[in-house]
Design an enzyme around this catalytic site. Structure first.
Site, PDB file in Angstrom:
ATOM      1  N   ASP A  11       0.865  -1.187   0.000  1.00 29.67           N
ATOM      2  CA  ASP A  11       0.000   0.000   0.000  1.00 29.67           C
ATOM      3  C   ASP A  11       0.897   1.231   0.000  1.00 29.67           C
ATOM      4  O   ASP A  11       1.254   1.770   1.054  1.00 29.67           O
ATOM      5  CB  ASP A  11      -0.925  -0.034   1.228  1.00 29.67           C
ATOM      6  N   LYS A  33       0.607  -7.873  -2.987  1.00 22.97           N
ATOM      7  CA  LYS A  33      -0.755  -7.418  -3.260  1.00 22.97           C
ATOM      8  C   LYS A  33      -0.701  -5.948  -3.671  1.00 22.97           C
ATOM      9  O   LYS A  33      -0.233  -5.107  -2.904  1.00 22.97           O
ATOM     10  CB  LYS A  33      -1.639  -7.584  -2.028  1.00 22.97           C
ATOM     11  N   ASP A  60      -5.633  -6.432  -6.279  1.00 23.11           N
ATOM     12  CA  ASP A  60      -6.756  -6.316  -5.319  1.00 23.11           C
ATOM     13  C   ASP A  60      -7.568  -5.063  -5.646  1.00 23.11           C
ATOM     14  O   ASP A  60      -7.457  -4.050  -4.969  1.00 23.11           O
ATOM     15  CB  ASP A  60      -6.164  -6.250  -3.896  1.00 23.11           C
ATOM     16  N   LYS A  62     -11.021  -5.406  -6.342  1.00 24.89           N
ATOM     17  CA  LYS A  62     -12.398  -5.689  -5.911  1.00 24.89           C
ATOM     18  C   LYS A  62     -13.412  -5.228  -6.946  1.00 24.89           C
ATOM     19  O   LYS A  62     -14.262  -4.372  -6.670  1.00 24.89           O
ATOM     20  CB  LYS A  62     -12.691  -5.035  -4.554  1.00 24.89           C
ATOM     21  N   PHE A  63     -13.368  -5.835  -8.127  1.00 27.44           N
ATOM     22  CA  PHE A  63     -14.283  -5.413  -9.205  1.00 27.44           C
ATOM     23  C   PHE A  63     -15.734  -5.598  -8.766  1.00 27.44           C
ATOM     24  O   PHE A  63     -16.112  -6.634  -8.192  1.00 27.44           O
ATOM     25  CB  PHE A  63     -14.023  -6.232 -10.469  1.00 27.44           C
ATOM     26  N   ILE A  66     -21.550  -4.296 -13.553  1.00 27.66           N
ATOM     27  CA  ILE A  66     -22.424  -5.230 -14.271  1.00 27.66           C
ATOM     28  C   ILE A  66     -21.566  -6.347 -14.873  1.00 27.66           C
ATOM     29  O   ILE A  66     -20.353  -6.178 -15.075  1.00 27.66           O
ATOM     30  CB  ILE A  66     -23.253  -4.513 -15.362  1.00 27.66           C
ATOM     31  N   THR A  69     -19.028  -5.672 -17.756  1.00 26.44           N
ATOM     32  CA  THR A  69     -17.896  -4.802 -17.397  1.00 26.44           C
ATOM     33  C   THR A  69     -16.888  -5.552 -16.537  1.00 26.44           C
ATOM     34  O   THR A  69     -15.670  -5.433 -16.722  1.00 26.44           O
ATOM     35  CB  THR A  69     -18.431  -3.555 -16.653  1.00 26.44           C
ATOM     36  N   THR A 119     -14.720  -6.140   5.989  1.00 31.22           N
ATOM     37  CA  THR A 119     -14.679  -6.335   7.450  1.00 31.22           C
ATOM     38  C   THR A 119     -14.919  -5.026   8.203  1.00 31.22           C
ATOM     39  O   THR A 119     -15.153  -5.029   9.400  1.00 31.22           O
ATOM     40  CB  THR A 119     -13.343  -6.949   7.889  1.00 31.22           C
ATOM     41  N   ARG A 180      -1.181 -10.671  12.537  1.00 34.41           N
ATOM     42  CA  ARG A 180      -0.225  -9.987  13.410  1.00 34.41           C
ATOM     43  C   ARG A 180       0.446 -11.024  14.304  1.00 34.41           C
ATOM     44  O   ARG A 180      -0.234 -11.925  14.829  1.00 34.41           O
ATOM     45  CB  ARG A 180      -0.935  -8.966  14.321  1.00 34.41           C
ATOM     46  N   ARG A 210       1.525  -3.819   7.127  1.00 34.45           N
ATOM     47  CA  ARG A 210       2.389  -2.979   7.958  1.00 34.45           C
ATOM     48  C   ARG A 210       3.426  -3.723   8.798  1.00 34.45           C
ATOM     49  O   ARG A 210       4.524  -3.186   8.987  1.00 34.45           O
ATOM     50  CB  ARG A 210       1.512  -2.049   8.797  1.00 34.45           C
TER      51      ARG A 210
HETATM   52  O1  C5P Z   1      -1.126  -3.500   7.188  1.00 29.89           O
HETATM   53  P1  C5P Z   1      -2.054  -4.659   7.267  1.00 29.89           P
HETATM   54  O2  C5P Z   1      -1.386  -5.980   7.545  1.00 29.89           O
HETATM   55  O3  C5P Z   1      -3.221  -4.393   8.196  1.00 29.89           O
HETATM   56  O4  C5P Z   1      -2.630  -4.749   5.782  1.00 29.89           O
HETATM   57  C1  C5P Z   1      -3.630  -5.629   5.414  1.00 29.89           C
HETATM   58  C2  C5P Z   1      -3.985  -5.446   3.983  1.00 29.89           C
HETATM   59  O5  C5P Z   1      -5.145  -6.229   3.727  1.00 29.89           O
HETATM   60  C3  C5P Z   1      -4.334  -4.017   3.564  1.00 29.89           C
HETATM   61  O6  C5P Z   1      -3.974  -3.862   2.193  1.00 29.89           O
HETATM   62  C4  C5P Z   1      -5.833  -3.973   3.714  1.00 29.89           C
HETATM   63  O7  C5P Z   1      -6.427  -3.035   2.855  1.00 29.89           O
HETATM   64  C5  C5P Z   1      -6.221  -5.388   3.313  1.00 29.89           C
HETATM   65  N1  C5P Z   1      -7.472  -5.880   3.863  1.00 29.89           N
HETATM   66  C6  C5P Z   1      -7.744  -5.907   5.214  1.00 29.89           C
HETATM   67  N2  C5P Z   1      -8.941  -6.386   5.671  1.00 29.89           N
HETATM   68  C7  C5P Z   1      -9.829  -6.828   4.803  1.00 29.89           C
HETATM   69  C8  C5P Z   1      -9.564  -6.843   3.441  1.00 29.89           C
HETATM   70  C9  C5P Z   1      -8.355  -6.350   3.013  1.00 29.89           C
HETATM   71  O8  C5P Z   1      -6.928  -5.512   6.023  1.00 29.89           O
HETATM   72  N3  C5P Z   1     -10.957  -7.330   5.249  1.00 29.89           N
END
Ligand code: C5P
Length: 232
Positions: A11, A33, A60, A62-63, A66, A69, A119, A180, A210
């Protein structure tokens, strides 16, 4: 050849910053990703540059549109040679079917996964947009829609791994963010699992951002995480 299960979320706001991060990462230990932030800034060139470094790319975006498309978007993703791509399950069975059909028969078909519920949507938020009820039941229902349409799997939170694996079987791909290590900063993640626990619960791929991208030494952080995550 063994394939890494760790998918590092790049990101970053531009390609230069993305490449200075990925220069520290080993394609033998992770895939990448690319999400809306980097793709909107740098486009297909970002995907191609990361692929040239030897990484498999999960696009990623997330299309959600319709069927016609979304089918076109999936074909464009496949033409880029991405490893994985995703669509919103709530686009409906015809849209999901169009995505599956668009990718079928291509030379290197990307893995196609669905997004069930974001989420960030809890019960209150869902009710506010006219979707009352139990979010967990809705996730399961949408994951079944994905399986029925022929998608390979879904993106799911750590809490959803066990019920989805039980309901949808061993072959269904579960891509899980919110990873984590014990004692690590949660950032804005509410529900997390350690890498080994997520794999033990039944996750197929772990999306980690992160904990690697903000580490002082991202390469070392990746190596440490990879030590507890065997390749597939
Ligand atoms: O930094 P972190 O480990 O939280 O990043 C998780 C990645 O997964 C980010 O790109 C976030 O947008 C993505 N993501 C998420 N939860 C979701 C779907 C995608 O954290 N439910």
């Amino acid at each position: 050849m063994s394939k890494p299960r760790i998918v590092v979320a790049i990101d970053r706001p531009d390609l230069g910053q993305a490449l200075s991060l990925t220069a520290h990462l080993d394609p033998a230990l992770c895939r990448l990703k690319v999400g809306m932030e980097l793709f909107t800034a740098a486009g297909p060139a970002a995907v191609e540059a990361l692929q040239r470094q030897g990484f498999d790319v999960f696009l990623d975006l997330k299309f959600h549109d319709i069927p016609n498309t979304v089918a076109g978007a999936c074909r464009s993703a496949a033409a880029l040679g991405v490893w994985m791509v995703n669509v919103h399950a709530s686009g409906g069975p015809r849209m999901l079917g169009a995505a599956v059909e668009a990718l079928a028969g291509g030379p290197s078909r990307p893995v196609l996964v669905g997004v069930t519920l974001l989420t960030s949507l809890d019960g209150t938020e869902l009710a506010a947009v006219g979707m009352p009820g139990d979010p967990a039941e809705r996730v399961l229902h949408l994951a079944r829609c994905c399986a029925n349409a022929g998608l390979d799997g879904v993106v799911c939170s750590p809490l959803e791994i066990v019920p989805l694996r039980a309901a949808l079987g061993e072959q269904f791909t579960l891509v899980t963010p919110g990873i984590r290590a014990p004692g690590e900063a949660l950032d804005d993640q509410q529900r997390t699992l350690a890498p080994a626990a997520a794999l033990a619960a039944g996750a197929t791929y772990l999306v980690i951002g992160r904990p690697i991208t903000r580490a002082l030494d991202p390469g070392a952080a990746l190596r440490a995480l990879a030590a507890s995550v065997p390749s597939d």
